[in-house]
Design a protein around this motif. Sequence first.
Motif, PDB file in Angstrom:
ATOM      1  N   ASP A  69     -16.550  28.658 -15.036  1.00  0.00           N
ATOM      2  CA  ASP A  69     -17.859  28.232 -15.697  1.00  0.00           C
ATOM      3  C   ASP A  69     -18.214  28.946 -16.726  1.00  0.00           C
ATOM      4  O   ASP A  69     -17.363  29.810 -17.194  1.00  0.00           O
ATOM      5  CB  ASP A  69     -18.867  27.970 -14.508  1.00  0.00           C
TER       6      ASP A  69
ATOM      7  N   ASN B 179     -21.256  15.592 -14.274  1.00  0.00           N
ATOM      8  CA  ASN B 179     -21.087  15.508 -12.963  1.00  0.00           C
ATOM      9  C   ASN B 179     -20.451  16.552 -12.156  1.00  0.00           C
ATOM     10  O   ASN B 179     -20.294  17.688 -12.910  1.00  0.00           O
ATOM     11  CB  ASN B 179     -19.776  14.540 -12.936  1.00  0.00           C
ATOM     12  N   ASP B 180     -20.616  16.410 -10.987  1.00  0.00           N
ATOM     13  CA  ASP B 180     -20.457  17.802 -10.048  1.00  0.00           C
ATOM     14  C   ASP B 180     -18.795  18.020 -10.088  1.00  0.00           C
ATOM     15  O   ASP B 180     -18.575  19.094  -9.899  1.00  0.00           O
ATOM     16  CB  ASP B 180     -20.742  17.354  -8.519  1.00  0.00           C
ATOM     17  N   THR B 181     -17.935  16.992 -10.216  1.00  0.00           N
ATOM     18  CA  THR B 181     -16.727  17.260 -10.358  1.00  0.00           C
ATOM     19  C   THR B 181     -16.110  16.642 -11.600  1.00  0.00           C
ATOM     20  O   THR B 181     -16.397  15.449 -12.224  1.00  0.00           O
ATOM     21  CB  THR B 181     -15.912  16.427  -9.394  1.00  0.00           C
TER      22      THR B 181
ATOM     23  N   THR C 134     -14.831  21.922  -9.589  1.00  0.00           N
ATOM     24  CA  THR C 134     -15.954  21.769  -8.954  1.00  0.00           C
ATOM     25  C   THR C 134     -16.521  23.140  -9.070  1.00  0.00           C
ATOM     26  O   THR C 134     -15.971  24.051  -9.179  1.00  0.00           O
ATOM     27  CB  THR C 134     -16.061  20.909  -7.619  1.00  0.00           C
ATOM     28  N   GLY C 135     -17.972  23.031  -8.837  1.00  0.00           N
ATOM     29  CA  GLY C 135     -18.726  24.605  -8.785  1.00  0.00           C
ATOM     30  C   GLY C 135     -19.141  25.059 -10.142  1.00  0.00           C
ATOM     31  O   GLY C 135     -19.272  26.315 -10.132  1.00  0.00           O
ATOM     32  N   HIS C 136     -19.074  24.267 -11.020  1.00  0.00           N
ATOM     33  CA  HIS C 136     -19.428  24.656 -12.602  1.00  0.00           C
ATOM     34  C   HIS C 136     -21.032  24.702 -12.680  1.00  0.00           C
ATOM     35  O   HIS C 136     -21.700  24.222 -11.965  1.00  0.00           O
ATOM     36  CB  HIS C 136     -18.698  23.706 -13.430  1.00  0.00           C
ATOM     37  N   ASP C 137     -21.234  25.203 -13.918  1.00  0.00           N
ATOM     38  CA  ASP C 137     -22.733  25.404 -14.208  1.00  0.00           C
ATOM     39  C   ASP C 137     -23.108  24.473 -15.703  1.00  0.00           C
ATOM     40  O   ASP C 137     -23.928  24.889 -16.252  1.00  0.00           O
ATOM     41  CB  ASP C 137     -23.066  26.882 -14.575  1.00  0.00           C
TER      42      ASP C 137
END
Length: 185
Positions: A77, A46-48, A96-99
């Motif tokens: 990340d 998931n994005d979050t 959020t903003g992970h890889d």
Amino acid sequence: MRASFFTLLLFVSAVGGAQVNSYEISFENAVHHEAHIKVSFPDVANDTLKVRMSRTSPGRYALHEFAKNVYDFKAFDGKGNALKIMRPDPYQWALTGHDGEIHISYTLFANRGDGTYSQVDETHAHLNIPATFMYAPAFANRSIEVDFKVRQDLHWKVATQLFLVSGTKYSVPRICTILWTPPPK
């Protein structure tokens, strides 16, 4: 009157290839009642990702704001890039903003060894899991490994009901299934 019975089978498994959330806890600043905790969540789809501290503890019938003892929270990340951190409420963090991989670190202030909260000093560490470790509700079915990095100069020994993996690493296997057999008629 015929006695009825049921069979409850609990299969505990650390299935090969299953995802494992890894925790590491260390006590470099035990003199100031601090534990440093690192958490790794692999394969985040998931994005979050929401992580949280529990608000309850087994056998305690009150809300406890364990998150109040957490500070210096950081999230990265898999490449070490800082993630965007939001606090939708006092006991939760949204990342959020992970890889696809998330690494968290935080400091826990633990100066209250009363069975509900945790306590760390140079004589010992008494850790209540809900008061110590963050978790991701989305990964409730994953196995967990905890590596206790105890200071050699303090001569501590790890005493836990977790399953020994090796050295100072312990695990909580995921629960695969619970089967219930109804009583015979």
